[in-house]
Enzyme design. Structure first.
Site, mmCIF file in Angstrom:
data_model
loop_
_atom_site.group_PDB
_atom_site.id
_atom_site.type_symbol
_atom_site.label_atom_id
_atom_site.label_comp_id
_atom_site.label_asym_id
_atom_site.label_seq_id
_atom_site.Cartn_x
_atom_site.Cartn_y
_atom_site.Cartn_z
ATOM 1 N N TRP A 182 -19.519 3.150 -3.266
ATOM 2 C CA TRP A 182 -19.061 2.426 -2.076
ATOM 3 C C TRP A 182 -17.853 3.175 -1.508
ATOM 4 C CZ3 TRP A 182 -14.158 0.046 -1.406
ATOM 5 C CH2 TRP A 182 -13.995 -0.466 -0.103
ATOM 6 N N GLU A 223 -23.806 1.169 -1.723
ATOM 7 C CA GLU A 223 -23.449 -0.182 -1.270
ATOM 8 C C GLU A 223 -23.070 -0.163 0.208
ATOM 9 O OE1 GLU A 223 -20.081 -1.809 -3.397
ATOM 10 O OE2 GLU A 223 -20.207 -3.746 -2.379
ATOM 11 N N LYS A 225 -21.670 -2.009 3.892
ATOM 12 C CA LYS A 225 -20.633 -2.963 4.291
ATOM 13 C C LYS A 225 -20.627 -3.088 5.804
ATOM 14 C CE LYS A 225 -15.931 -4.301 3.209
ATOM 15 N NZ LYS A 225 -14.840 -4.202 2.264
ATOM 16 N N ASP A 257 -23.967 -6.404 -1.295
ATOM 17 C CA ASP A 257 -22.843 -7.269 -1.694
ATOM 18 C C ASP A 257 -22.873 -8.431 -0.714
ATOM 19 O OD1 ASP A 257 -20.165 -8.409 -1.477
ATOM 20 O OD2 ASP A 257 -19.447 -6.723 -2.684
ATOM 21 N N HIS A 284 -24.064 -7.090 -5.641
ATOM 22 C CA HIS A 284 -22.699 -7.475 -5.971
ATOM 23 C C HIS A 284 -22.606 -8.929 -5.578
ATOM 24 C CE1 HIS A 284 -20.073 -3.602 -6.218
ATOM 25 N NE2 HIS A 284 -20.878 -3.755 -7.242
ATOM 26 N N ASP A 292 -15.069 -11.163 4.049
ATOM 27 C CA ASP A 292 -15.327 -10.600 2.721
ATOM 28 C C ASP A 292 -14.134 -10.874 1.802
ATOM 29 O OD1 ASP A 292 -16.506 -9.005 0.728
ATOM 30 O OD2 ASP A 292 -15.513 -7.195 1.457
ATOM 31 N N ASP A 324 -18.612 -9.228 -8.299
ATOM 32 C CA ASP A 324 -17.583 -8.448 -7.584
ATOM 33 C C ASP A 324 -16.702 -9.377 -6.748
ATOM 34 O OD1 ASP A 324 -16.020 -6.559 -6.357
ATOM 35 O OD2 ASP A 324 -17.535 -5.952 -4.899
HETATM 36 C C1 RNT Z 1 -15.616 -3.488 -1.337
HETATM 37 C C2 RNT Z 1 -16.831 -3.428 -2.185
HETATM 38 C C3 RNT Z 1 -16.662 -2.756 -3.510
HETATM 39 C C4 RNT Z 1 -15.387 -3.137 -4.224
HETATM 40 C C5 RNT Z 1 -15.280 -2.639 -5.639
HETATM 41 C C6 RNT Z 1 -13.896 -2.753 -6.148
HETATM 42 O O1 RNT Z 1 -15.762 -4.256 -0.237
HETATM 43 O O2 RNT Z 1 -17.350 -4.706 -2.372
HETATM 44 O O3 RNT Z 1 -17.773 -2.991 -4.292
HETATM 45 O O4 RNT Z 1 -15.213 -4.517 -4.224
HETATM 46 O O5 RNT Z 1 -15.778 -1.380 -5.722
HETATM 47 ZN ZN ZN Z 2 -18.997 -4.894 -3.723
#
Ligand code: RNT
Ligand code: ZN
Length: 418
Positions: A182, A223, A225, A257, A284, A292, A324
């Protein structure tokens, strides 16, 4: 065995559900436990602040500041969690001893040997995350997408170093290592070029993956976002980007996530779509509140729905589940264990649903009956099965939970300086 459980077991039996079998199955389903809940995503390799557009709020006393404290807290937290676990480490949790230090691009397996001993002594697998934040080489908020080739090179080397460490974890623990990538990269305001950074991200990932790692031992995830604090207008690693990247690169798994989507989007609805196209996916699991925010996971509607989808889609072998979130406003060990227990509850509840019957009702257009059944299940004696699950796993039930937290706080946390 309580009479409550015996009665509840009979109720579920009438629905065709064997609660004993459910308990046996769930016990062995690993949930990956994020080490960073223990110390507010601080780690051991830097003094600077948490960057990358993520934030821990609160200042509850007793934060772990050394690896010994973090491991002790992790042990305490795990003693309150029924079922199987893996530990999920970030590269920033490298342990340096005798005055030595290695920057992120030069990290070696030996910097994690204490974690390996910790995991082996407890028969746990290890998952891993390169840390693309909280570091001087993050330039203008960018890492793998930076137009500065020195910056980009540094972070590519970090990615490669992490693959090597992930492979070491897998070999040592004899358990596959899920390595999640990420990056925070993006812009606060409207960019003048959206394609350039995405092409650089693609190239950087490909360079990292050119490291000859064993794809059976290490499962690489990307990941996505939607935005971060200070990265409101554009995030390079968007959902479309990561889904596209994972689809077009063998052995790469998309990671969702559930804090990383617009507030009315739900990951519970996305799981089945992804399972049509990917052999494996990763999650996640967090609780976003308006953004978030990474609140502690609770036994709430969306967590339950997410768990239902995992079970309904027969996904336990195809979905890598990791927690997470990071909350420092309450006792951190309680936060860790409440989140884990909530997800366990949601999975247990999902396994106590007659999914075949629900599918049949749906396919025959009997939607009225489906709604009645779903509503009926909500007041079934789930609590008795949960208590039994805790008992079988040898962990405290919800009644005794706080006493354990309080005792550890008294004995250990209150003696710490932070
Ligand atoms: C950040 C992501 C990521 C982190 C971790 C610490 O928005 O969710 O996964 O939370 O890597
Ligand atoms: Zn995450």
């Amino acid at each position: 065995m309580s009479t409550g459980y015996e009665e509840a077991k009979k109720r579920y039996e009438k629905l065709g559900i064997d609660t004993e079998k459910v308990i046996e199955t769930l016990k062995n389903v690993p949930i990956s436990l994020h080490c960073w809940q223990g110390d507010d995503v601080t780690g051991f390799d830097h003094d600077g602040p948490l960057t990358g557009g993520i934030q821990t709020t609160g200042n509850y006393p007793g934060r772990a500041t050394t690896y010994e404290e973090l491991m002790s807290d992790l042990d305490m937290a795990m003693s309150l969690m029924p079922g199987a676990k893996k530990i999920n480490l970030h590269a920033s949790y490298a342990i340096f001893e005798d005055g030595e230090f290695a920057d992120r691009d030069e990290l070696l397996p030996k910097h994690f040997s204490r974690w390996v001993s910790f995991a082996k002594e407890r028969s746990l697998g290890i998952d891993f995350n390169p840390t693309f934040f909280s570091h001087d080489m993050v330039k203008d908020g960018l890492t793998l997408t930076s137009p500065d080739e020195d910056v980009r090179r540094f972070w590519i080397d970090h990615g490669k170093a992490c693959l090597r460490i992930a492979e070491y974890f897998a070999k040592e623990t004899k358990n596959e290592c899920v390595m999640n990538i990420w990056i925070p990269d993006g812009y606060k305001d409207i960019p003048g070029d959206r394609l350039g950074p995405r092409l650089r991200y693609k190239d950087s990932l490909e360079q990292i993956l050119s490291y000859p790692y064993d794809k059976k031992l290490v499962k690489v995830c990307v990941e996505s976002k939607v935005f971060g604090i200070g990265y409101e207008s554009y995030t390079v690693g968007s959902s479309e980007f990561t889904l596209g990247f994972a689809a077009s690169h063998e052995g790469v798994i998309p990671l969702m996530d559930n804090g990383h989507y617009h507030p009315t989007e739900v990951v519970s609805d996305k799981i089945s779509s992804l399972l049509c196209f990917y052999d494996e996916i990763a999650l996640h699991i967090t609780r976003p509140v308006r953004w978030d925010s990474d609140h502690v996971v609770l036994f709430d509607d969306e967590t339950k729905e997410l768990a239902k989808e995992i079970i309904r889609c027969d996904g336990l072998n195809r979905i890598h589940m990791a927690l997470d979130y990071f909350d420092a406003s309450i006792n951190r060990i309680a936060a860790w264990a409440i989140g884990y227990r909530s997800l366990s509850k949601a999975l247990l509840a999902a396994m106590l649903i007659p999914h075949e019957l629900e599918k049949e009702l749906q396919d025959n257009g009997r939607m009225t009956e489906l709604m009645i059944l779903q509503e009926k299940l909500k007041t079934y004696p789930f609590g008795d099965i949960w208590e039994r699950y805790c008992e079988v796993c040898n962990v405290v039930d919800d009644d005794q939970f706080y006493d354990r937290i309080h005792d550890y706080e008294d004995r250990v946390l209150s003696k710490r300086s932070k």
